[in-house]
Design an enzyme around this catalytic site. Structure first.
Site, PDB file in Angstrom:
ATOM      1  CG  HIS A  89      -2.886  60.311  -5.920  1.00 32.29           C
ATOM      2  ND1 HIS A  89      -3.039  60.477  -7.275  1.00 32.29           N
ATOM      3  CD2 HIS A  89      -1.989  59.303  -5.764  1.00 32.29           C
ATOM      4  CE1 HIS A  89      -2.275  59.606  -7.910  1.00 32.29           C
ATOM      5  NE2 HIS A  89      -1.627  58.877  -7.029  1.00 32.29           N
TER       6      HIS A  89
ATOM      7  CE  LYS B  89       5.408  56.709 -14.997  1.00 29.35           C
ATOM      8  NZ  LYS B  89       5.294  56.443 -13.565  1.00 29.35           N
TER       9      LYS B  89
ATOM     10  NE  ARG C 111      -3.307  51.404  -6.277  1.00 35.66           N
ATOM     11  CZ  ARG C 111      -2.883  51.738  -7.472  1.00 35.66           C
ATOM     12  NH1 ARG C 111      -3.598  52.517  -8.234  1.00 35.66           N
ATOM     13  NH2 ARG C 111      -1.737  51.282  -7.932  1.00 35.66           N
TER      14      ARG C 111
ATOM     15  CB  SER D 163      -2.387  58.135 -12.357  1.00 38.34           C
ATOM     16  OG  SER D 163      -2.452  58.811 -11.134  1.00 38.34           O
TER      17      SER D 163
HETATM   18  O1  PNS Z   1       3.000  57.542  -8.507  1.00 40.55           O
HETATM   19  P1  PNS Z   1       4.033  56.506  -8.778  1.00 40.55           P
HETATM   20  O2  PNS Z   1       4.488  56.588 -10.219  1.00 40.55           O
HETATM   21  O3  PNS Z   1       3.575  55.129  -8.385  1.00 40.55           O
HETATM   22  O4  PNS Z   1       5.292  56.870  -7.852  1.00 40.55           O
HETATM   23  C1  PNS Z   1       6.474  56.085  -7.854  1.00 40.55           C
HETATM   24  C2  PNS Z   1       7.653  56.812  -7.161  1.00 40.55           C
HETATM   25  C3  PNS Z   1       7.803  58.195  -7.717  1.00 40.55           C
HETATM   26  C4  PNS Z   1       7.362  56.904  -5.678  1.00 40.55           C
HETATM   27  C5  PNS Z   1       8.926  55.944  -7.368  1.00 40.55           C
HETATM   28  O5  PNS Z   1       8.989  55.587  -8.714  1.00 40.55           O
HETATM   29  C6  PNS Z   1      10.195  56.692  -6.990  1.00 40.55           C
HETATM   30  O6  PNS Z   1      10.440  56.954  -5.833  1.00 40.55           O
HETATM   31  N1  PNS Z   1      11.011  57.021  -8.010  1.00 40.55           N
HETATM   32  C7  PNS Z   1      12.258  57.692  -7.837  1.00 40.55           C
HETATM   33  C8  PNS Z   1      13.442  56.760  -8.105  1.00 40.55           C
HETATM   34  C9  PNS Z   1      13.789  55.978  -6.866  1.00 40.55           C
HETATM   35  O7  PNS Z   1      14.205  56.530  -5.869  1.00 40.55           O
HETATM   36  N2  PNS Z   1      13.550  54.665  -6.901  1.00 40.55           N
HETATM   37  C10 PNS Z   1      13.757  53.814  -5.721  1.00 40.55           C
HETATM   38  C11 PNS Z   1      14.868  52.824  -5.863  1.00 40.55           C
HETATM   39  S1  PNS Z   1      14.371  51.455  -6.851  1.00 40.55           S
END
Ligand code: PNS
Length: 160
Positions: A16, A40, A91, A129
């Site tokens: 990150h 979560k 990744r 993470s």
């Molecule tokens: O660090 P992460 O957990 O991989 O991040 C994922 C994240 C936060 C980018 C993603 O889950 C997200 O944008 N969640 C918000 C809900 C949303 O807008 N989802 C997209 C439509 S499916």
């Protein structure tokens, strides 16, 4: 131009940090958007996650990086902030499949929202993470995956 770098950051990893640094070189402002996800269960609270990132960007002298929270849909956060470029790291191929799906949902939900991808530095491409949390749970050595400050925060959280 500004960019949103969203994530759970539970906790912030070296991968990150590398992304944030690279984005801060490319954009006028980087908005690190920390997901408030009530469903979560995170190990670090929202405030702790924010503090860890804040300390890190200060240590790294990244003056053009700000930290914000968001809840619900990322597209709504993009609308509220008026920033329509989102960056994510890739990744492995599995990331591509997952990220492509989210990016397509987001672009369908909001016309004009663009998701850009940076390839992870290979030396961080295995770090997640969730992997760090697993190692931390069993009091393993996390020093190869996170910064010194995050390592200290992990040790405090997991009592070792
Ligand atoms: O660090 P992460 O957990 O991989 O991040 C994922 C994240 C936060 C980018 C993603 O889950 C997200 O944008 N969640 C918000 C809900 C949303 O807008 N989802 C997209 C439509 S499916």
């Amino acid at each position: 131009m500004k960019v949103i770098y969203p994530g759970s950051f539970d906790p912030l990893t070296l991968g990150h940090i590398d992304m944030i640094k690279r984005l801060s070189n490319m954009f006028d402002e980087v908005i690190v958007a920390v997901l408030i996800n009530e469903n979560k269960k995170s190990v670090f609270t929202l405030e702790e996650r924010k503090e860890i990132i804040k300390k890190q960007i200060k240590n790294d002298g990244l003056d053009n990086v700000v930290i914000k929270y968001f809840d619900g849909l990322l597209v709504n956060f993009a609308k509220e902030t008026g920033v329509y470029t989102v960056a994510r790291g890739l990744r492995e191929v599995t990331d591509y499949e997952y990220e492509k799906n989210i990016a397509m949902f987001n672009s369908k939900l909001m016309n004009g929202l663009e998701t850009i991808f940076l390839l992870s530095d290979p030396k961080y491409s295995y770090i997640s993470s969730s992997g760090v949390r697993e190692v931390a749970k069993f009091h393993g050595d996390v020093s190869s995956f996170v910064s010194k400050d995050v390592e200290l925060a992990i040790k405090e959280k997991f009592n070792y």
